[in-house]
Scaffold this motif. Structure first.
Motif, PDB file in Angstrom:
ATOM      1  N   ASN A 110     -26.536 -22.137 -40.117  1.00  0.00           N
ATOM      2  CA  ASN A 110     -26.655 -21.281 -38.930  1.00  0.00           C
ATOM      3  C   ASN A 110     -26.247 -22.031 -37.669  1.00  0.00           C
ATOM      4  O   ASN A 110     -27.052 -22.276 -36.787  1.00  0.00           O
ATOM      5  CB  ASN A 110     -28.080 -20.743 -38.797  1.00  0.00           C
ATOM      6  N   PRO A 111     -24.961 -22.409 -37.576  1.00  0.00           N
ATOM      7  CA  PRO A 111     -24.524 -23.064 -36.341  1.00  0.00           C
ATOM      8  C   PRO A 111     -24.642 -22.098 -35.165  1.00  0.00           C
ATOM      9  O   PRO A 111     -24.573 -20.883 -35.352  1.00  0.00           O
ATOM     10  CB  PRO A 111     -23.067 -23.414 -36.619  1.00  0.00           C
ATOM     11  N   PHE A 112     -24.843 -22.647 -33.968  1.00  0.00           N
ATOM     12  CA  PHE A 112     -24.843 -21.804 -32.773  1.00  0.00           C
ATOM     13  C   PHE A 112     -23.423 -21.306 -32.539  1.00  0.00           C
ATOM     14  O   PHE A 112     -22.458 -22.026 -32.822  1.00  0.00           O
ATOM     15  CB  PHE A 112     -25.257 -22.611 -31.544  1.00  0.00           C
ATOM     16  N   PRO A 113     -23.264 -20.125 -31.996  1.00  0.00           N
ATOM     17  CA  PRO A 113     -21.920 -19.668 -31.662  1.00  0.00           C
ATOM     18  C   PRO A 113     -21.398 -20.374 -30.412  1.00  0.00           C
ATOM     19  O   PRO A 113     -21.061 -19.755 -29.419  1.00  0.00           O
ATOM     20  CB  PRO A 113     -22.097 -18.162 -31.445  1.00  0.00           C
ATOM     21  N   LYS A 114     -21.381 -21.679 -30.487  1.00  0.00           N
ATOM     22  CA  LYS A 114     -20.889 -22.511 -29.386  1.00  0.00           C
ATOM     23  C   LYS A 114     -19.964 -23.563 -29.987  1.00  0.00           C
ATOM     24  O   LYS A 114     -19.725 -23.558 -31.182  1.00  0.00           O
ATOM     25  CB  LYS A 114     -22.062 -23.201 -28.684  1.00  0.00           C
ATOM     26  N   SER A 115     -19.491 -24.461 -29.150  1.00  0.00           N
ATOM     27  CA  SER A 115     -18.557 -25.454 -29.669  1.00  0.00           C
ATOM     28  C   SER A 115     -19.279 -26.432 -30.594  1.00  0.00           C
ATOM     29  O   SER A 115     -20.509 -26.541 -30.570  1.00  0.00           O
ATOM     30  CB  SER A 115     -17.913 -26.210 -28.517  1.00  0.00           C
ATOM     31  N   ASN A 158     -14.273 -29.095 -29.333  1.00  0.00           N
ATOM     32  CA  ASN A 158     -14.514 -27.925 -28.491  1.00  0.00           C
ATOM     33  C   ASN A 158     -14.248 -26.623 -29.213  1.00  0.00           C
ATOM     34  O   ASN A 158     -14.367 -25.548 -28.635  1.00  0.00           O
ATOM     35  CB  ASN A 158     -13.653 -28.004 -27.232  1.00  0.00           C
ATOM     36  N   PRO A 160     -15.078 -23.630 -31.878  1.00  0.00           N
ATOM     37  CA  PRO A 160     -16.364 -23.017 -32.211  1.00  0.00           C
ATOM     38  C   PRO A 160     -16.925 -23.520 -33.544  1.00  0.00           C
ATOM     39  O   PRO A 160     -16.186 -23.663 -34.515  1.00  0.00           O
ATOM     40  CB  PRO A 160     -16.040 -21.521 -32.305  1.00  0.00           C
ATOM     41  N   THR A 162     -18.859 -21.903 -35.445  1.00  0.00           N
ATOM     42  CA  THR A 162     -18.876 -20.835 -36.444  1.00  0.00           C
ATOM     43  C   THR A 162     -17.508 -20.649 -37.091  1.00  0.00           C
ATOM     44  O   THR A 162     -17.382 -19.898 -38.047  1.00  0.00           O
ATOM     45  CB  THR A 162     -19.305 -19.509 -35.790  1.00  0.00           C
TER      46      THR A 162
ATOM     47  N   SER B 325     -31.238 -15.886 -37.462  1.00  0.00           N
ATOM     48  CA  SER B 325     -30.932 -17.269 -37.827  1.00  0.00           C
ATOM     49  C   SER B 325     -30.593 -18.104 -36.598  1.00  0.00           C
ATOM     50  O   SER B 325     -30.802 -19.321 -36.584  1.00  0.00           O
ATOM     51  CB  SER B 325     -29.776 -17.307 -38.828  1.00  0.00           C
ATOM     52  N   ILE B 326     -30.071 -17.438 -35.550  1.00  0.00           N
ATOM     53  CA  ILE B 326     -29.754 -18.170 -34.314  1.00  0.00           C
ATOM     54  C   ILE B 326     -31.044 -18.649 -33.660  1.00  0.00           C
ATOM     55  O   ILE B 326     -31.155 -19.780 -33.175  1.00  0.00           O
ATOM     56  CB  ILE B 326     -28.975 -17.260 -33.345  1.00  0.00           C
ATOM     57  N   TRP B 447     -17.985 -16.522 -30.778  1.00  0.00           N
ATOM     58  CA  TRP B 447     -17.134 -17.111 -31.798  1.00  0.00           C
ATOM     59  C   TRP B 447     -17.862 -17.147 -33.122  1.00  0.00           C
ATOM     60  O   TRP B 447     -19.036 -17.173 -33.186  1.00  0.00           O
ATOM     61  CB  TRP B 447     -16.703 -18.518 -31.397  1.00  0.00           C
TER      62      TRP B 447
END
Ligand code: ATP
Ligand code: MG
Lengths: 267, 447
Positions: A110-115, A158, A160, A162, B325-326, B447
């Motif tokens: 569950n990576p953050f939707p960030k870089s 940098n 993403p 996701t 999940s976030i 993203w």
């Protein structure tokens, strides 16, 4: 009933190097009794593997250890869990501080939707682990290296998080978890989407982390449990059936259910 | 050794599976494909019908509304010296003298173009209204213009304007004290000389409402400003309150019967007729708190009450749509609940929140009923507010209320104003939407 007294004796070891001590832990999801009277002592500087068939409560118990179950409305926890002798369900305990101390890698990446960079840097940032950009860069690089993903992402920090492949995301999440320098690391199937090479690298990381951390790892791979762990706990239908030295569990299990599971006859 | 059932290969094979071709469609596949085709057809038909009505609406609005943006004007240029004005001021009927100057200038202008016409004083008055007063006012306001040639642009009367726009025709024309058939001959020759013509009606966009007998001078500008200040109040109040309430309810509030009741009631509030909010505003804001009547501030407060449920519902929906999940990920690295929400959940929910806000604002912008009750309808605007603060407190109207007022007036000249007002209202809405889309694009770097 659950022959609790017997379990209490066999699963509880000398208190000296015990990091996490769980006593009579019960977890209910509404009416579903998911964890039944679990007693276990998890030792410091040790890798403990949780094994067991799907749905037996491994993730549930793991989530009790850093109070992630607090976020599930229907979940109710009873019993006593102590880390370094402190009751983590005590009213005075701040779960936020607890989770900074007990890091977690989730079953689903569950990576953050960030870089990629921000994914790893987020924890150190909110905990103030870096005084300046250079230090933060260093933490990010070190963590990504430990997560065995540095070489793949060093040119696109940098980009993403996701946008990575499933296995890369899993390693990114491992890097994110180690970046905050927790004392205990809970890993829920950290290698489920990894190829043998990355798995090998993660196992190396686990082995290295063992020098300073207490690690708990849930895995469906018997070989992996045997390779990386010193202690193994076998869960079955919410019960902790057997807990002991990994070599003993895999060579000479006491319970027939454990034996059936590790020899591949149920699961 | 093996007492478990054997699921090995071969033992469980399907007996006599029929051979199927990949090229020939079987009956089931045919049926499914036909169903899909039908569904697509229905979808396209629905869209076509929708588009048709949209086009009809747009065409009729534009056709009826465009005339409001033009105005028939007479251009006359003449010079009045200080002495001329002194003479005029010495007369018993002062304005008459000014009007005469105009008439003379008009006649000269026509003669110069080689057109012999009899510029009748009475006829000019019917065509242009009381011109003397306008000219006098001008020189009073601009004494430095005395002795200089001044180009006057004077609006024609509603009927002459209608003659140019096809609303008034020679067929079936009945002489009245407002306009005679012979006046139309004069108008025609003035038009031939290029003295009278259609010009863009800036006054409609910038001006304020006029009395019931002067549709030509009526403008939507003042009520546009009124709407603007109301929207400002709505935005400044409903967005932060709505978003904060939603975040609290969705992320922090315990899930118990009390919060359930609140949730149900918010949904109910969204369905309450707007006039109910109007009467609430009248009772609370005006009669109890004694805020000024007809003020955009009160209008904005009432519309805020009306918009809040919409914003809360859409914000909660977009917060719910952020995968749990976030949150787990953020909490897992030791973020507090608030950090998890503000660093991770809110940015992902922002586009949805914006959409809800803009829908709420658009609703509020077009709302007339509650304004009826707080006195923002049927009011002849006194013009623009004095300043920014007064913009909130000075009596004003709002665009939909102004349109409603015009549509209710007897003079047909107001009819086109109402349609024109709708065009301005729609343009205002479009601007708001475009800003929202641009903002959403900004946030939508997900993203
Ligand atoms: N959020 C939840 N709400 C309700 N019940 C849950 C929830 N999470 C897990 N459960 C139930 O708790 C039991 C244990 O689930 P858990 O996720 O701990 O299993 P697991 O051992 O991790 O399985 P797997 O190996 O498949 O991941 C299951 O019966 C499951 O249905
Ligand atoms: Mg699990």
């Amino acid at each position: 009933m659950y022959d609790a007294p017997h379990m209490t004796e066999s699963h509880v070891t000398a208190a000296a190097d015990v990091k996490i001590a769980a006593r009579n832990v019960q977890v209910y999801y509404g009416d579903n009794h998911a964890i039944k009277d679990v007693n276990v002592d998890i030792q410091d500087k040790t890798v403990t593997a949780f094994i067991g068939p799907s749905g037996c409560g491994k993730s549930t118990f793991l989530r009790c250890l850093n109070r992630m179950n607090d976020t599930i409305d229907v979940a109710r926890i009873e019993g006593d869990i102590r880390i370094d002798g402190q009751d983590i369900y005590d009213k005075a305990v701040d779960p936020v501080q607890l989770r900074a101390k007990v890091g977690m890698v989730f079953q689903k990446p569950n990576p953050f939707p960030k870089s990629i960079y921000d994914n790893v840097a987020y924890g150190p940032r909110i905990h103030g682990l870096a005084r300046n950009k250079a230090e933060l860069d260093e933490i990010v690089e070190r963590s990504l290296r430990r997560g065995a993903i540095w070489d793949e992402v060093k040119d696109r920090l940098n980009a993403p998080g996701t946008g990575l492949s499933g296995g890369q995301q899993q390693r990114l999440c491992i890097a994110r978890a180690v970046a905050t320098e927790p004392e205990i690391l809970l890993m829920d199937e950290p290698c489920s989407a990894l190829d043998p090479i990355a798995t090998g690298q993660i196992e190396e990381l686990i082995d290295e982390l063992r020098r300073n951390y207490a690690l708990v790892i849930v895995t469906h791979s018997m070989q992996q449990a045997a390779r990386v762990s010193q202690k193994t706990a076998y869960f079955h239908l919410g019960n902790l059936v057997e807990y002991g030295d990994t070599t003993k569990i895999f060579t000479n299990p006491e319970d027939t259910r454990t034996e059936n599971y590790i020899t591949g006859r149920i699961g | 050794m093996t007492d478990a059932p054997n699921f090995g290969p071969g033992t469980d094979a399907v007996p006599n599976r029929p051979k199927t071709s990949l090229i020939a469609e079987d009956a089931r596949t045919k049926g499914r494909n036909a169903a899909e085709k039908r569904f697509r057809f229905y979808g396209m038909a629905a869209i076509a019908v929708g588009l048709f009505f949209l086009v009809v609406l747009a065409v009729s609005i534009v056709r009826s509304g465009i005339p409001a943006f033009t105005q028939t004007v007479v251009n006359v240029e003449f010079t009045m010296t200080e002495a001329d004005i002194e003479t005029a001021e010495g007369m018993l009927f002062k304005t008459k003298m000014y009007a005469q100057f105009l008439n003379t200038a008009l006649t000269d202008q026509m003669n110069a173009k080689g057109l012999e016409v009899d510029v009748d004083e009475k006829a000019i008055q019917r065509i242009l209204g009381k011109t003397g007063g306008i000219i006098r006012e001008f020189y009073k306001g601009n004494p430095d213009q005395m002795g200089e040639p001044v180009a006057f642009e004077l609006s024609a009367s509603s009927r002459v304007d209608g003659y140019f726009k096809g609303r008034v025709t020679r067929e079936g024309f009945v002489d009245s004290r407002f306009l005679k058939l012979s006046d139309l001959d004069l108008v025609d020759s003035l038009a031939q000389a290029g003295v009278i013509q259609q010009a863009f009606n800036w006054n409609f966009i910038t001006g304020a409402d006029t009395g019931v007998d002067n549709p030509g001078g009526a403008g939507i500008g003042a009520s546009l400003v009124g709407s603007f200040f109301m929207m400002l109040v709505v935005l400044v109040l409903s967005l932060p309150i709505g978003v904060a309430a939603s975040i609290y309810l969705e992320e922090f509030a315990p899930k118990n019967r009390f919060t359930d009741i609140i949730e149900v009631n918010i949904s109910n509030l969204a369905a309450v007729p707007s006039i109910v909010f109007g009467i609430l505003g009248l009772a609370v804001f005006i009669q109890f708190v004694h805020l000024p009547q007809s003020a955009p501030l009160v209008g904005g407060l009432v519309l805020t009450l009306m918009t809040l449920p919409t914003i809360i519902i859409s914000t909660r929906a977009s917060l719910k749509a952020v995968p749990p999940s976030i949150r787990d990920a953020a909490l897992g690295v030791g973020a507090s609940k608030m950090q998890a929400v503000f660093h991770h959940v809110l940015p992902l929910a922002a586009p949805g929140i914006l959409t809800g806000t803009i829908i709420g604002l658009a609703q509020a912008l077009g709302e007339t009923a509650p304004l009826l009750l707080i006195g923002m309808v049927g009011f002849v605007a006194r013009g623009y507010p004095q300043g920014f603060i007064e913009g909130f407190t000075d009596p004003n109207s709002a665009m939909p209320a102004q349109i409603y007022t015009w549509a209710a007036r007897a003079d047909v000249g107001f009819y086109e104003k109402a349609w024109g007002g709708i065009i301005v209202l729609l343009l205002f809405l479009l601007t708001m939407n475009i800003i929202a889309i641009i903002l959403r694009r900004r946030f939508e770097r997900r993203w």
